[in-house]
Enzyme design. Structure first.
Site, short mmCIF file in Angstrom:
data_model
loop_
_atom_site.label_atom_id
_atom_site.label_comp_id
_atom_site.label_asym_id
_atom_site.label_seq_id
_atom_site.Cartn_x
_atom_site.Cartn_y
_atom_site.Cartn_z
CG ASP A 15 17.49 -0.80 -8.41
OD1 ASP A 15 16.46 -0.25 -8.77
OD2 ASP A 15 17.62 -1.84 -7.54
CB CYS A 378 32.46 -5.83 -10.53
SG CYS A 378 32.71 -7.70 -9.92
CG ASP A 422 12.70 35.16 -32.62
OD1 ASP A 422 12.44 35.76 -33.53
OD2 ASP A 422 11.24 34.96 -31.98
CB THR A 424 8.89 38.86 -31.37
OG1 THR A 424 9.21 39.98 -32.28
CG2 THR A 424 7.45 39.31 -30.71
CG ASP A 619 8.45 32.88 -29.23
OD1 ASP A 619 9.11 33.19 -30.39
OD2 ASP A 619 7.57 33.29 -28.70
CG ASP A 705 32.53 -3.52 -8.00
OD1 ASP A 705 32.89 -2.94 -9.01
OD2 ASP A 705 31.60 -3.97 -7.81
#
Length: 725
Positions: A15, A378, A422, A424, A619, A705
């Site tokens: 976690d 910590c 670009d 097109t 693309d 902490d």
């Protein structure tokens, strides 16, 4: 020598960034493992190894408190495994609901961390009540309450030390708690451990929320689909759909696969995937995405991507891969924390010993302060500050069609000074549209009708543009007889008994005289970058049709948004100079046209040589070299697989405005990381001073902490709700 195997696993109970670091250290110590990378944000472990058995890796991390499952199988949240599982078993035996919960699926209050925190809380309450009823038993009661939480923590500390991580948060906690008992602060030690366990639980809940934001994307795709086979419709698992299968989607149902509509017309709500507020009108030939909602008509769809390769699956895969890569800031903090934690131990020892030895101060008082320093030091909040923000930002971007391949890309976007686009398919729609119909000897509708009659059945882009305009204008399309292509000229045939032709201006000029005023109209269209076709009836000009690949609806606004944040914008295109300049003038940007792929790449390198940080947006296959050369390559989502693979990021839904949004997400993320680091270090500094001064003690230190970790995580989670301006 055989190539190493790369295997991906799901990890339960990981976690935070410190968890990931411990797992990486433990697994890389296994003989035969050459590399291990754990991502707490994605909940995954990727191992490069020489046929190391699954159970060997599983047993390496189990004592640390983590569980392991093969990718694609449920990952348990606790550290238990099945005794009957063997190495040759390539699946993972699903656990019962009371034993294991698939990663992110189980309710948080039934996780091992929640049960341990609850047990410690009950023990703490029982100790307090015992102290009220039998004061002489108070110390023993709180010692038992302490052991309920401390024994599992200290076991993990010992396992971590054996696995190569001696300076873990569990080590600091164990030393502080045991030391507190020796100086008579048993009640505080028990409270410290309880607060630590609650903090770990909150970390787990927050991490699960971050993962759930991506998992919810995968859940958009329905589990079943209606497969059409001849005259029969059968409900089948959506995951079993093959390419080119035909499926039927009822009104109100989610579309189960990417595909192309073959029959039916209606509105499709694409908000779950694209974020568009209004449903899009879709008909035969239009593309639809898995997870979108068919609102008002029965559609039949030809499947164009399998379940593992549809739009949603690609988003999830790209985001998980991105979350597994560490951002530069995260890598720096990882390196810093390796020295930081031992430094905290040294500082705590100095605070505990120097004043009593050199100044004759009370040993109990300064040992207490030294133990508090360990808790203040910590590193959880600091270590989690960057990856939590990066993970939340990547998730938020993905939900809005902004895919970034890692934290490094997310950090770098804010440094962009020039965007090269670009034309097109990036600035324009990527297909021609009829922009103008100029009537000469026949009405506008008739000119369009005659042209559409000749083009019926053709798949040429200009033909499709004319047919689409005829459909939009609801113009009747009469049948054409003897329609034929004339190379270098156009089309000719008979419509309604009349000889009709659709020619280029040059070919039409060979058949008839073009009046000067009409030539002026043609030249105007041509100067605007439009392709002109002339409709001839009986050798006489009936009218003109002009077509052009038009700018996207949001192109101008997208470019203006980039300029508003002081970013230079330039168009790099292989199209002809006249057309490119016409589009460039309309959009208000510099143009460089007639470029080959190597020319685009050279232009990007030239801009970089001028000291500019360049993002290239494209693309097509011809954009791939420039995308790779740019500081950041951004593929428009409807583009080729080559562009998507080469690029560092992708704009899934082809909105030019999303380029500025992506940069905005980068700025928001880095601001969030700055806030997180300030909170984590600021609180430590405050409590360090107050502890030395004797104002605060052990339990406020761990509360600080834990509080910092929770605040940092919650602040990072705010990015999940990020929206572009």
């Amino acid at each position: 020598m055989a190539e190493p195997t790369k295997t991906k696993y799901r990890v339960g109970g990981m976690d935070c960034a410190a968890c990931a670091s411990k797992i990486e250290t433990a697994v890389t110590r296994i003989p035969g493992v050459s590399e291990a990378g754990a991502s707490f944000t994605a909940g995954t472990l990727t191992v490069l190894h020489d046929n190391v058995p699954f159970t060997t890796i599983q047993q390496a991390i189990k004592p640390l408190g983590y569980a392991l499952a093969r990718d694609g199988a449920p990952a348990p949240l606790d550290g238990h495994d099945h005794d009957h599982e063997h190495d040759h078993d390539h699946g993972h035996e699903p656990a019962g609901p009371d034993e294991h919960f698939a990663l992110g699926d189980g309710p948080w209050w039934r996780t091992p961390k929640a049960l341990l925190a609850l047990g410690a809380g009950i023990a703490m309450l029982a100790a307090w009540l015992t102290g009220l009823v039998v004061p002489t038993m108070s110390h023993e009661a709180f010692l038992l309450a302490l052991l309920v939480g401390l024994i599992p923590v200290s076991r993990r500390a010992i396992a971590g030390a054996r696995a190569g991580t001696p300076f873990s948060i569990e080590t600091l906690m164990t030393i502080a708690a045991v030391g507190a008992v020796f100086i008579g602060a048993t009640e505080e030690a028990a409270m410290v451990v309880l607060l630590f366990l609650v903090g770990e639980l909150l970390e787990g809940v927050a991490a699960s929320r971050a993962r759930a934001s991506i998992k919810s994307l995968a859940d958009l795709v329905p589990k079943t689909a209606f497969l059409v086979t001849g005259e029969t419709t059968t409900e089948v698992p959506a995951a079993s759909l093959a390419l080119n299968a035909t499926i039927m989607v009822r009104p109100g149902d989610r579309i189960p696969a990417d595909g192309i509509i073959t029959t039916g017309q209606g509105a499709v709500d694409q908000a779950p995937v694209t974020g568009e507020s209004l449903p899009a009108s879709k008909g035969p030939g239009d593309t639809v995405f898995a997870g979108t909602i068919n609102t008002d008509a029965v559609l039949t769809i030809r499947v164009t991507a399998t379940a593992s390769d549809n739009t949603i699956a690609r988003i999830v895969q790209l985001v998980e891969e991105a979350q597994e890569s560490k951002a530069p800031t995260a890598r720096f903090i990882d390196r810093f924390s390796r020295w930081y934690t031992p430094g905290v131990l040294v500082a705590g020892a100095l605070v505990a010993t120097v004043p009593p030895v050199l100044l004759g101060q009370s040993w109990d008082e300064w040992i207490y302060k030294g133990l508090a320093i360990l808790l203040i030091g910590c590193p959880c909040a600091l270590v989690i500050s960057t990856p939590a923000a990066i993970a939340a930002a990547l998730s938020a971007g993905a939900r809005r069609g902004l895919l970034l391949k890692g934290g490094a890309v997310l950090e770098s976007l804010r440094t962009i000074t020039t965007v090269a686009l670009d034309k097109t398919g990036t600035l324009t729609e990527g297909r021609p549209l009829v922009t103008d119909i100029h009537a000469v000897a026949r009405p506008v509708a008739k000119v369009l009708s005659l042209a559409a009659a000749l083009e019926t059945g053709s798949s040429h882009p200009l033909a499709l543009a004319i047919l689409a305009r005829a459909k939009t204008d609801k113009v009747a399309i009469p049948p054409a007889a003897a329609a034929r292509a004339l190379p270098g000229k156009g089309l000719a045939g008979t419509v309604g008994g009349e000889a009709v032709a659709l020619f280029s201006p040059a070919a039409a000029a060979e058949q008839t005289t073009i009046a000067p005023d009409l030539q002026t109209v043609i030249d105007g269209f041509t100067d605007a970058g439009k392709t002109v076709s002339i409709v001839l009836v009986g050798g006489e000009i009936a009218g003109l049709i002009a077509m052009r690949d038009e700018p996207r609806a949001d192109a101008k606004a997208g470019i203006d948004a980039l300029k508003a944040i002081n970013i230079d914008v330039i168009m790099l295109t292989g199209d002809n100079v006249r057309t490119a300049r016409a589009i460039g003038a309309e959009l208000g940007l510099e143009v460089r046209a007639g470029l080959l792929p190597e020319d685009k790449q050279a232009t990007v390198r030239a801009l970089q040589a001028e000291g500019k940080i360049v993002a290239k947006v494209g693309d097509g296959i011809n954009d791939a070299p420039a995308l790779a050369a740019a500081d950041i390559g951004i593929a428009m989502g409807g583009g080729t697989d080559v562009a998507l693979e080469t690029a560092d990021a992708a704009i899934l839904h082809g909105r030019v405005a999303d380029i500025a949004a992506m940069i905005g997400l980068s700025n928001a993320t880095m601001a969030n990381i700055g806030q997180n680091i300030a909170v984590s270090l600021g609180l430590k500094a405050v409590f360090l001073v107050t502890t030395i001064m004797g104002i605060t003690g052990l339990w406020p230190a761990i509360l600080a902490d834990t509080g910092a970790t929770v605040l940092v995580t919650l602040n990072a989670m705010r990015l999940l709700a990020w929206r572009p301006r």
